[in-house]
Design a protein around this motif. Structure first.
Motif, PDB file in Angstrom:
ATOM      1  N   CYS A  78      -9.064   0.608 120.409  1.00 34.01           N
ATOM      2  CA  CYS A  78      -8.968   0.536 121.873  1.00 34.01           C
ATOM      3  C   CYS A  78     -10.241   0.993 122.561  1.00 34.01           C
ATOM      4  O   CYS A  78     -10.298   0.977 123.797  1.00 34.01           O
ATOM      5  CB  CYS A  78      -7.785   1.366 122.375  1.00 34.01           C
ATOM      6  N   ALA A  79     -11.262   1.382 121.800  1.00 32.89           N
ATOM      7  CA  ALA A  79     -12.459   1.948 122.419  1.00 32.89           C
ATOM      8  C   ALA A  79     -13.762   1.285 122.004  1.00 32.89           C
ATOM      9  O   ALA A  79     -14.738   1.365 122.748  1.00 32.89           O
ATOM     10  CB  ALA A  79     -12.543   3.445 122.117  1.00 32.89           C
ATOM     11  N   ALA A  80     -13.834   0.675 120.834  1.00 36.91           N
ATOM     12  CA  ALA A  80     -15.087   0.067 120.386  1.00 36.91           C
ATOM     13  C   ALA A  80     -15.509  -1.033 121.356  1.00 36.91           C
ATOM     14  O   ALA A  80     -14.672  -1.698 121.975  1.00 36.91           O
ATOM     15  CB  ALA A  80     -14.918  -0.501 118.984  1.00 36.91           C
ATOM     16  N   ALA A  81     -16.814  -1.225 121.479  1.00 43.60           N
ATOM     17  CA  ALA A  81     -17.322  -2.242 122.405  1.00 43.60           C
ATOM     18  C   ALA A  81     -16.793  -3.622 122.057  1.00 43.60           C
ATOM     19  O   ALA A  81     -16.468  -4.425 122.936  1.00 43.60           O
ATOM     20  CB  ALA A  81     -18.848  -2.221 122.392  1.00 43.60           C
ATOM     21  N   SER A  82     -16.717  -3.912 120.770  1.00 49.47           N
ATOM     22  CA  SER A  82     -16.132  -5.156 120.272  1.00 49.47           C
ATOM     23  C   SER A  82     -15.277  -4.796 119.071  1.00 49.47           C
ATOM     24  O   SER A  82     -15.504  -3.779 118.421  1.00 49.47           O
ATOM     25  CB  SER A  82     -17.225  -6.142 119.864  1.00 49.47           C
ATOM     26  N   ILE A  83     -14.282  -5.615 118.767  1.00 44.60           N
ATOM     27  CA  ILE A  83     -13.444  -5.361 117.583  1.00 44.60           C
ATOM     28  C   ILE A  83     -13.316  -6.626 116.734  1.00 44.60           C
ATOM     29  O   ILE A  83     -12.349  -6.796 115.999  1.00 44.60           O
ATOM     30  CB  ILE A  83     -12.052  -4.820 117.980  1.00 44.60           C
ATOM     31  N   GLU A  84     -14.312  -7.492 116.812  1.00 44.76           N
ATOM     32  CA  GLU A  84     -14.229  -8.748 116.071  1.00 44.76           C
ATOM     33  C   GLU A  84     -14.177  -8.532 114.567  1.00 44.76           C
ATOM     34  O   GLU A  84     -13.422  -9.197 113.867  1.00 44.76           O
ATOM     35  CB  GLU A  84     -15.414  -9.645 116.427  1.00 44.76           C
ATOM     36  N   ARG A  85     -14.985  -7.614 114.061  1.00 44.06           N
ATOM     37  CA  ARG A  85     -15.072  -7.396 112.609  1.00 44.06           C
ATOM     38  C   ARG A  85     -14.689  -5.950 112.295  1.00 44.06           C
ATOM     39  O   ARG A  85     -15.304  -5.013 112.804  1.00 44.06           O
ATOM     40  CB  ARG A  85     -16.471  -7.702 112.078  1.00 44.06           C
ATOM     41  N   VAL A  86     -13.683  -5.800 111.447  1.00 40.22           N
ATOM     42  CA  VAL A  86     -13.142  -4.484 111.094  1.00 40.22           C
ATOM     43  C   VAL A  86     -13.181  -4.330 109.582  1.00 40.22           C
ATOM     44  O   VAL A  86     -12.854  -5.273 108.843  1.00 40.22           O
ATOM     45  CB  VAL A  86     -11.697  -4.323 111.610  1.00 40.22           C
ATOM     46  N   LEU A  87     -13.552  -3.139 109.120  1.00 36.98           N
ATOM     47  CA  LEU A  87     -13.512  -2.791 107.703  1.00 36.98           C
ATOM     48  C   LEU A  87     -12.529  -1.650 107.506  1.00 36.98           C
ATOM     49  O   LEU A  87     -12.622  -0.620 108.183  1.00 36.98           O
ATOM     50  CB  LEU A  87     -14.897  -2.357 107.213  1.00 36.98           C
ATOM     51  N   GLY A  90      -9.679   1.592 101.558  1.00 40.92           N
ATOM     52  CA  GLY A  90      -8.393   2.151 101.149  1.00 40.92           C
ATOM     53  C   GLY A  90      -7.284   1.376 101.819  1.00 40.92           C
ATOM     54  O   GLY A  90      -7.364   0.166 102.015  1.00 40.92           O
ATOM     55  N   GLY A  91      -6.209   2.096 102.145  1.00 41.98           N
ATOM     56  CA  GLY A  91      -5.131   1.455 102.900  1.00 41.98           C
ATOM     57  C   GLY A  91      -4.288   0.485 102.112  1.00 41.98           C
ATOM     58  O   GLY A  91      -3.754  -0.478 102.688  1.00 41.98           O
ATOM     59  N   GLY A  92      -4.129   0.704 100.819  1.00 41.88           N
ATOM     60  CA  GLY A  92      -3.438  -0.259  99.972  1.00 41.88           C
ATOM     61  C   GLY A  92      -1.997  -0.520 100.310  1.00 41.88           C
ATOM     62  O   GLY A  92      -1.430  -1.526  99.870  1.00 41.88           O
ATOM     63  N   ASP A  93      -1.347   0.352 101.100  1.00 45.46           N
ATOM     64  CA  ASP A  93       0.039   0.084 101.492  1.00 45.46           C
ATOM     65  C   ASP A  93       0.127  -0.963 102.596  1.00 45.46           C
ATOM     66  O   ASP A  93       1.213  -1.485 102.874  1.00 45.46           O
ATOM     67  CB  ASP A  93       0.745   1.374 101.928  1.00 45.46           C
ATOM     68  N   GLY A  94      -0.977  -1.268 103.268  1.00 38.32           N
ATOM     69  CA  GLY A  94      -0.999  -2.326 104.274  1.00 38.32           C
ATOM     70  C   GLY A  94      -0.757  -1.885 105.693  1.00 38.32           C
ATOM     71  O   GLY A  94      -0.940  -2.672 106.630  1.00 38.32           O
ATOM     72  N   GLY A  95      -0.374  -0.630 105.924  1.00 40.65           N
ATOM     73  CA  GLY A  95      -0.014  -0.191 107.266  1.00 40.65           C
ATOM     74  C   GLY A  95      -1.182  -0.162 108.237  1.00 40.65           C
ATOM     75  O   GLY A  95      -1.038  -0.528 109.407  1.00 40.65           O
ATOM     76  N   VAL A 107     -11.083 -10.645 114.703  1.00 38.25           N
ATOM     77  CA  VAL A 107     -11.306 -11.985 114.146  1.00 38.25           C
ATOM     78  C   VAL A 107     -11.320 -11.946 112.622  1.00 38.25           C
ATOM     79  O   VAL A 107     -10.843 -12.868 111.962  1.00 38.25           O
ATOM     80  CB  VAL A 107     -12.632 -12.563 114.679  1.00 38.25           C
ATOM     81  N   HIS A 108     -11.864 -10.871 112.050  1.00 43.78           N
ATOM     82  CA  HIS A 108     -12.027 -10.774 110.595  1.00 43.78           C
ATOM     83  C   HIS A 108     -11.806  -9.324 110.195  1.00 43.78           C
ATOM     84  O   HIS A 108     -12.455  -8.422 110.739  1.00 43.78           O
ATOM     85  CB  HIS A 108     -13.432 -11.222 110.202  1.00 43.78           C
ATOM     86  N   LEU A 109     -10.915  -9.093 109.248  1.00 46.11           N
ATOM     87  CA  LEU A 109     -10.656  -7.748 108.732  1.00 46.11           C
ATOM     88  C   LEU A 109     -10.824  -7.758 107.222  1.00 46.11           C
ATOM     89  O   LEU A 109     -10.119  -8.488 106.520  1.00 46.11           O
ATOM     90  CB  LEU A 109      -9.255  -7.277 109.111  1.00 46.11           C
ATOM     91  N   ASP A 110     -11.761  -6.959 106.727  1.00 45.47           N
ATOM     92  CA  ASP A 110     -11.915  -6.733 105.295  1.00 45.47           C
ATOM     93  C   ASP A 110     -11.185  -5.452 104.921  1.00 45.47           C
ATOM     94  O   ASP A 110     -11.392  -4.410 105.556  1.00 45.47           O
ATOM     95  CB  ASP A 110     -13.388  -6.571 104.923  1.00 45.47           C
ATOM     96  N   MET A 111     -10.326  -5.521 103.910  1.00 45.60           N
ATOM     97  CA  MET A 111      -9.717  -4.313 103.352  1.00 45.60           C
ATOM     98  C   MET A 111     -10.151  -4.200 101.899  1.00 45.60           C
ATOM     99  O   MET A 111      -9.949  -5.148 101.120  1.00 45.60           O
ATOM    100  CB  MET A 111      -8.197  -4.342 103.442  1.00 45.60           C
ATOM    101  N   VAL A 112     -10.748  -3.073 101.546  1.00 42.06           N
ATOM    102  CA  VAL A 112     -11.251  -2.850 100.198  1.00 42.06           C
ATOM    103  C   VAL A 112     -10.459  -1.690  99.592  1.00 42.06           C
ATOM    104  O   VAL A 112     -10.625  -0.533  99.984  1.00 42.06           O
ATOM    105  CB  VAL A 112     -12.762  -2.545 100.209  1.00 42.06           C
ATOM    106  N   GLU A 113      -9.586  -2.006  98.670  1.00 40.23           N
ATOM    107  CA  GLU A 113      -8.702  -1.033  98.022  1.00 40.23           C
ATOM    108  C   GLU A 113      -9.035  -0.998  96.535  1.00 40.23           C
ATOM    109  O   GLU A 113      -9.049  -2.045  95.874  1.00 40.23           O
ATOM    110  CB  GLU A 113      -7.250  -1.427  98.243  1.00 40.23           C
ATOM    111  N   ILE A 114      -9.304   0.184  96.012  1.00 37.55           N
ATOM    112  CA  ILE A 114      -9.758   0.289  94.627  1.00 37.55           C
ATOM    113  C   ILE A 114      -8.665  -0.019  93.610  1.00 37.55           C
ATOM    114  O   ILE A 114      -8.943  -0.489  92.509  1.00 37.55           O
ATOM    115  CB  ILE A 114     -10.365   1.684  94.366  1.00 37.55           C
ATOM    116  N   ASP A 115      -7.403   0.200  93.980  1.00 35.01           N
ATOM    117  CA  ASP A 115      -6.314   0.099  93.001  1.00 35.01           C
ATOM    118  C   ASP A 115      -5.388  -1.055  93.369  1.00 35.01           C
ATOM    119  O   ASP A 115      -4.529  -0.935  94.243  1.00 35.01           O
ATOM    120  CB  ASP A 115      -5.541   1.423  92.957  1.00 35.01           C
TER     121      ASP A 115
END
Length: 295
Positions: A78-87, A90-95, A107-115
């Motif tokens: 709710c605060a970043a100047a733009s939120i088009e690309r998010v990294l 972790g977050g492997g549960d998906g929440g 527009v694009h969300l990368d999620m990088v989960e090690i397990d």
């Protein structure tokens, strides 16, 4: 007031033990697997529904997850100047991904989960956490090392970077050090926001203080936000937000906030204001003694 949920026949106590204190639920173990990284346990409890533990530590549960995911995501998005690309690291549960993708501007969300096994078991047993994120065309999952991803990604490649990792041990240990935070700063576009869970100021006091202090050194501006996740050690939790160009995370943009607040159980602009102001005196003194006033 509803009475507490009663244990069912066959339930036993499932506990996280930390420094002589036990945090437990009456529950049934649904599935337990050993991955190359950790022991993954899925439980089902009368109080909180199905839940997830990693190496015996509580991670999330169906009727607790909003206490954690909403405070991590919405102050940043709710605060970043733009939120088009998010990294999301972790977050492997998906929440976390689910809450991010409620923002139409992503527009694009990368999620990088090690397990990858965490993802597999969460999708099977806790499908409500990820919800529609798993099939959202904006969502891109990489099973791999988030620390390496941050180190190898191009400068200024994300508007928001969120770290949804477990306690600083095992596969999450490298998520709490200067080199990793410096890469996260390098990844941010102008007006970008970084956020991480930053442990309990009670159960992990020094880790919490050291994390806030280090983020202030690396980013220039960083502030902890305090809330509660009743199933976690002490129940008292924190998330820390950082920006190189000023504490923009403190002021949610009205249009973005209005678009998501109605679907939140915990987060709201009013709640956020109070949560940023709820710095306990011992944390304030510890930070001031070492760092002086934040620039």
């Amino acid at each position: 007031m509803q009475p507490p949920a009663a244990p069912r026949s066959g339930d036993a106590w499932v506990d996280e033990e930390l420094d002589g204190v036990r945090y437990g639920l009456a529950a049934t173990v649904v599935e337990e697997r050993i991955s190359p990284y950790q022991r993954i346990t899925i439980i089902d409890s009368p109080a909180y529904g199905k839940g997830l533990l990693l190496d015996g530590c509580w991670m999330t549960a169906e009727r607790q997850e909003r206490h954690y995911h909403e405070p991590l995501v919405h102050p940043a998005l709710c605060a970043a100047a733009s939120i088009e690309r998010v990294l999301v690291i972790g977050g492997g549960d998906g929440g976390t991904a689910r809450e991010c993708l409620r923002h139409a501007g992503v527009v694009h969300l990368d999620m990088v989960e090690i397990d990858g096994l965490v993802v597999e078991l969460a999708r099977r047993h806790l499908p409500s956490l990820g919800g529609g994120a798993w099939s959202d065309p904006r969502f891109h999952l990489t099973v791999g090392d988030g620390i390496g991803w941050a180190a190898s990604s191009a400068d200024a490649s994300y508007d928001v970077v969120l770290v949804d990792g477990s306690d600083p041990a095992g596969p999450a240990e490298g998520l709490f050090n200067r080199s990793f935070f410096q890469h996260c700063r390098r990844l941010l576009r102008p007006g970008g926001v970084f956020a991480t869970q930053s442990e309990s100021p009670e159960a992990f006091r020094q880790v919490h203080i050291d994390t806030v202090r280090l983020l202030r050194e690396v980013f220039g501006h960083a502030d902890p936000l305090y809330g509660w996740v009743p199933m976690y050690p002490s129940g008292w939790w924190s998330w820390t937000f950082a920006c190189p160009d000023g504490p923009r995370y403190r002021e949610p943009l009205a249009e973005r906030a209005a678009a998501v607040a109605g679907g939140c159980a915990i987060w709201s602009p009013r709640w956020q204001r109070g949560a940023f102001e709820a710095v306990p005196a011992f944390v304030e003194r510890a930070l001031a003694a070492t760092d002086g006033d934040q620039p």
